[in-house]
Motif scaffolding. Sequence first.
Motif, PDB file in Angstrom:
ATOM      1  N   ALA A 272       0.916  -1.274  -0.275  1.00 52.58           N
ATOM      2  CA  ALA A 272       0.061   0.277   0.046  1.00 52.58           C
ATOM      3  C   ALA A 272       1.143   1.046   0.028  1.00 52.58           C
ATOM      4  N   ILE A 273       0.496   2.060  -1.088  1.00 53.65           N
ATOM      5  CA  ILE A 273       1.514   3.410  -1.138  1.00 53.65           C
ATOM      6  C   ILE A 273       1.193   4.225  -0.997  1.00 53.65           C
ATOM      7  N   SER A 274       1.093   5.319  -0.081  1.00 59.68           N
ATOM      8  CA  SER A 274      -0.398   6.540   0.123  1.00 59.68           C
ATOM      9  C   SER A 274       0.646   7.600  -0.778  1.00 59.68           C
ATOM     10  N   PRO A 275      -0.242   8.589  -1.107  1.00 56.20           N
ATOM     11  CA  PRO A 275      -0.516   9.752  -2.079  1.00 56.20           C
ATOM     12  C   PRO A 275       1.117  10.850  -1.451  1.00 56.20           C
ATOM     13  N   GLU A 276       1.474  10.722  -0.213  1.00 53.46           N
ATOM     14  CA  GLU A 276       2.365  11.436   0.016  1.00 53.46           C
ATOM     15  C   GLU A 276       3.660   9.998  -0.475  1.00 53.46           C
ATOM     16  N   ASP A 277       3.536   9.099   0.435  1.00 50.54           N
ATOM     17  CA  ASP A 277       4.621   8.220  -0.101  1.00 50.54           C
ATOM     18  C   ASP A 277       5.032   8.327  -1.695  1.00 50.54           C
ATOM     19  N   ALA A 278       3.781   8.766  -2.374  1.00 45.41           N
ATOM     20  CA  ALA A 278       4.506   8.577  -3.634  1.00 45.41           C
ATOM     21  C   ALA A 278       5.187  10.224  -4.089  1.00 45.41           C
ATOM     22  N   ALA A 279       4.772  10.546  -3.480  1.00 47.51           N
ATOM     23  CA  ALA A 279       5.046  11.694  -3.749  1.00 47.51           C
ATOM     24  C   ALA A 279       6.807  11.759  -3.143  1.00 47.51           C
ATOM     25  N   LYS A 280       7.035  11.436  -2.383  1.00 50.58           N
ATOM     26  CA  LYS A 280       8.534  11.367  -1.897  1.00 50.58           C
ATOM     27  C   LYS A 280       8.934  10.366  -2.976  1.00 50.58           C
ATOM     28  N   ILE A 281       8.144   9.096  -3.021  1.00 51.59           N
ATOM     29  CA  ILE A 281       8.964   8.676  -4.231  1.00 51.59           C
ATOM     30  C   ILE A 281       9.662   9.135  -5.189  1.00 51.59           C
ATOM     31  N   LYS A 282       8.815   9.949  -5.776  1.00 50.52           N
ATOM     32  CA  LYS A 282       9.207  10.843  -7.355  1.00 50.52           C
ATOM     33  C   LYS A 282      10.087  11.553  -7.000  1.00 50.52           C
ATOM     34  N   GLU A 283      10.274  12.327  -5.579  1.00 47.36           N
ATOM     35  CA  GLU A 283      11.653  13.361  -5.377  1.00 47.36           C
ATOM     36  C   GLU A 283      12.273  12.440  -5.681  1.00 47.36           C
ATOM     37  N   MET A 284      12.713  11.611  -5.128  1.00 50.50           N
ATOM     38  CA  MET A 284      13.852  10.824  -5.039  1.00 50.50           C
ATOM     39  C   MET A 284      14.650  10.268  -6.074  1.00 50.50           C
ATOM     40  N   ALA A 285      13.718   9.909  -7.353  1.00 45.22           N
ATOM     41  CA  ALA A 285      13.751   9.001  -8.437  1.00 45.22           C
ATOM     42  C   ALA A 285      14.408  10.599  -9.351  1.00 45.22           C
ATOM     43  N   ALA A 286      14.064  12.153  -8.711  1.00 42.45           N
ATOM     44  CA  ALA A 286      14.377  12.966 -10.001  1.00 42.45           C
ATOM     45  C   ALA A 286      16.492  13.142  -8.796  1.00 42.45           C
ATOM     46  N   ASP A 287      16.610  12.611  -7.647  1.00 42.46           N
ATOM     47  CA  ASP A 287      17.851  12.552  -7.097  1.00 42.46           C
ATOM     48  C   ASP A 287      18.657  12.271  -8.230  1.00 42.46           C
ATOM     49  N   GLU A 288      19.517  13.557  -8.521  1.00 41.52           N
ATOM     50  CA  GLU A 288      20.624  12.048  -9.149  1.00 41.52           C
ATOM     51  C   GLU A 288      21.637  11.436  -8.161  1.00 41.52           C
ATOM     52  N   ARG A 289      21.825  11.730  -7.391  1.00 41.46           N
ATOM     53  CA  ARG A 289      22.299  10.408  -6.601  1.00 41.46           C
ATOM     54  C   ARG A 289      21.921   8.937  -6.033  1.00 41.46           C
ATOM     55  N   ILE A 290      20.769   8.880  -6.840  1.00 46.66           N
ATOM     56  CA  ILE A 290      19.649   8.386  -6.135  1.00 46.66           C
ATOM     57  C   ILE A 290      21.038   6.731  -6.933  1.00 46.66           C
ATOM     58  N   TYR A 291      21.417   6.356  -7.377  1.00 53.00           N
ATOM     59  CA  TYR A 291      21.836   5.208  -7.914  1.00 53.00           C
ATOM     60  C   TYR A 291      22.580   5.078  -6.350  1.00 53.00           C
ATOM     61  N   ALA A 292      23.935   5.259  -5.966  1.00 54.44           N
ATOM     62  CA  ALA A 292      24.638   5.814  -4.774  1.00 54.44           C
ATOM     63  C   ALA A 292      23.677   5.668  -3.717  1.00 54.44           C
ATOM     64  N   LYS A 293      22.070   5.933  -3.309  1.00 50.12           N
ATOM     65  CA  LYS A 293      21.947   5.763  -1.998  1.00 50.12           C
ATOM     66  C   LYS A 293      21.004   4.357  -2.169  1.00 50.12           C
ATOM     67  N   ILE A 294      20.464   4.345  -2.878  1.00 48.11           N
ATOM     68  CA  ILE A 294      19.981   2.533  -3.153  1.00 48.11           C
ATOM     69  C   ILE A 294      21.427   2.517  -3.040  1.00 48.11           C
ATOM     70  N   VAL A 295      22.243   2.221  -3.603  1.00 47.62           N
ATOM     71  CA  VAL A 295      23.576   1.224  -3.378  1.00 47.62           C
ATOM     72  C   VAL A 295      24.097   1.303  -1.370  1.00 47.62           C
ATOM     73  N   GLN A 296      23.860   2.313  -1.390  1.00 45.43           N
ATOM     74  CA  GLN A 296      24.336   2.771   0.090  1.00 45.43           C
ATOM     75  C   GLN A 296      23.178   1.967   0.656  1.00 45.43           C
ATOM     76  N   SER A 297      22.132   1.887   0.828  1.00 45.53           N
ATOM     77  CA  SER A 297      20.933   1.553   0.983  1.00 45.53           C
ATOM     78  C   SER A 297      20.617  -0.151   1.454  1.00 45.53           C
ATOM     79  N   ILE A 298      21.530  -0.956   0.630  1.00 43.03           N
ATOM     80  CA  ILE A 298      21.594  -2.560   0.541  1.00 43.03           C
ATOM     81  C   ILE A 298      22.576  -2.934   1.444  1.00 43.03           C
ATOM     82  N   SER A 299      22.565  -3.274   3.348  1.00 41.94           N
ATOM     83  CA  SER A 299      23.675  -3.711   3.637  1.00 41.94           C
ATOM     84  C   SER A 299      24.124  -2.993   4.307  1.00 41.94           C
ATOM     85  N   PRO A 300      24.280  -1.902   4.389  1.00 45.09           N
ATOM     86  CA  PRO A 300      25.284  -1.066   4.999  1.00 45.09           C
ATOM     87  C   PRO A 300      26.220  -1.543   6.577  1.00 45.09           C
TER      88      PRO A 300
END
Length: 722
Positions: A272-300
């Motif tokens: 279940a994804i709330s409209p607030e989550d959806a907005a946050k996700i959209k914002e995150m996707a636009a961040d050019e550091r998203i790849y680095a952030k996701i990689v860092q978030s895997i088993s840090p």
Amino acid sequence: MSEEYSREVLGAKWEEFFSDFRYVPRIKAVADAYPDKRSLCVPFVDIDRYDSDFGAYLFHRPRTMLAAGEKQIREMLPTGSEGAEITLRIIDLPEDRHVDIRNIRSKHQGRFIAVTGLVKRVTEVRPRILDAVFECMRCGHQTIVQQEETMLREPLECSKESPDENGIIGCGRAAGSTSFKLVYERSTYIDAQKIELQELPEEMKGGAQPQSLTIQAEDDLTGDVQPGDRVKMNGILRSKLRDITRQRTTLFDIYLELNATEQLEPEYKELAISPEDAAKIKEMAADERIYAKIVQSISPTIYGLDVEKEALALQLFGGIHKEMPDGTKIRGDIHVLLVGDPGTAKSQLLRYITDLTPRGIYASGKSSTGAGLTATAIKDEFGEGRWTLEAGALVLSDKGIAAIDELDKMNDQDRSSMHEAMEQQTISVAKAGITATLQARCAVLGAANPKFGRFDPNVSIVEQINLPATLLSRFDLIFPISDIPDQNRDAMVASHILKSHLLGEALIQKKQKGSTSVSDEQFESIRASVVPAIEPELLRKYVSTARQVTPVMTPEAMEVLKSYYLSVRRGGGTQGGGERRASVPITARQLEAYIRLSEASAKIRLSETITAEDAERAKRIFREYMNRVIGLGREGEQFWDVDRVETGIPQSQRDEIMAIKEIIRDLQGTTVHGAPIADILEKAKARGMSEERVGELISMLQNRSGDILSRKSNHYSLAEMA
Ligand code: ADP
Ligand code: MG
């Protein structure tokens, strides 16, 4: 809800309901198709709209309510269809009638409830006796006993109340002074099937063991579901005395007497994804550091393994599953294999990924459970004498990721059905009375240890993986992780592990005492390095959203993909100064893997298009894999030889093996014990092989393939001659 209805009132209400809500033509339609069709499905909302008290009666007295409805249907049958036994099935129950499998309690006994889950196993469909006809051996009188349990119930006495069909009045003897014979041809039967429904993996996080519920299906509901199906099942929760070796206990086993099954969409309940989550996700996707952030978030808490983590990030998002107009299907799932020395955090990564995937299942190849990884037909207690088809991890994680630890230790049956699972994404079972094809549309994340426990740096990696080459070639990416002492790296790993542990300690101290002796600055600096940039809950939602995106390739991306493939293929044909080389660097299979990685890269940005940058990112990871595994750790496409994964033996080595065998064949007659090593070495050197290499090949031919024998130390002969 306190009102009790009399039978007459119930009948009248059903009659009014069926008439007012236009069920009369539907009853007629079922009756016309009888006995092929035997069910009338009524959405609960209809009954509720007709009379909400009457609707609520279904939950209060489900048996009475359904029996009254069925009786009413019999009375409303059109002429010519008399005697049709139509079952009333109630579908679309309101949300508040849904019970989670793990929350089922004694208060639900006898209630009409809905449960959702994953079909874990099903038995064969077999007839069950419904009304058993018994004949008294003394007088021949026949008694009918309705059967509900698995144990056959016999009459208690030969009834003398009323005559039977043949007009015989019973002798009245008790069961002890006569015996009864079951009259098979006069008894009536019904198809029956037992089903095990397991909680949905996406609904239970934090490594909990899934719980399950037994379902008893009868008549036209049998044979309706397959292991791996996601379903909603409505019915009456019933209980039965637990029978332990004929001793009756006070404990009850529960099961659902199935009234209706509703298939859920494969995509049902991602998250279940709330409209607030959806907005946050959209914002995150636009961040050019998203790849680095996701990689860092895997088993840090795990230090390093950056390429592996990036590969896992791409696997989480996945490529695009395609269905061609001609019916061909191309998988979008990215299969990844981690092969490494013990204690290199493989299991840890697998568990972390399982938790991040909306539909992730962690399983071990070594597990001793019947179903193993794929699926199997077994005869056990559950089936009560029938064969049972049981789904394993790959089927249960359909549309998700199956993280399989200790893949090299899987049983033979799994080994043989893994190919089909990984390529066609189905699993076929044909055993005993059961033939089925189950869906297994999942990405496989495998972990394995090297064949001899630890990597031998002198032997090629693929030779050290205890998996058939045909299976290895199904992986899009394979990463060897070796644990070689290295002062610099060791220091980094150690301080990272120490930091994670210190943070863990400080957190507990804070929780218990409200403060910690670790200074604020230190606390914050540790936090920054071992806490994920994106918290897991949000990342899971991010992944779930991104997996729905379906990007297409831009012409630039296609150009990058194509020219890279062509350049590698060209480079493979020649080596150094244009000399022909017999090996094939990569095949179309690798191109497909490369495309899938590019697709995943675009999905990470929630992008509708796959750009040249996506293709470049995919190339970087793909190159790393190829260099490490099929380039044997050397940098550069000119060293690639795809046969190292496709057939398990590289071209260069095949040539060397031929040469060594030839030398031994020539020399083995020179002494009674075979060819002496000194002579072999001399001849091999003349052909350009090092002493070390000859040692490796001989040991491989002797210990692994058994092609050569050594009857005396340092003397060898060909096995075929022996
Ligand atoms: P494997 O499955 O590869 O044998 P495990 O996942 O069981 O290894 O890891 C063993 C332990 O070592 C785990 O607690 C893990 O956190 C730790 N560990 C291994 N490598 C690292 C690393 N690079 N950084 C931090 N911890 C690590
Ligand atoms: Mg492990």
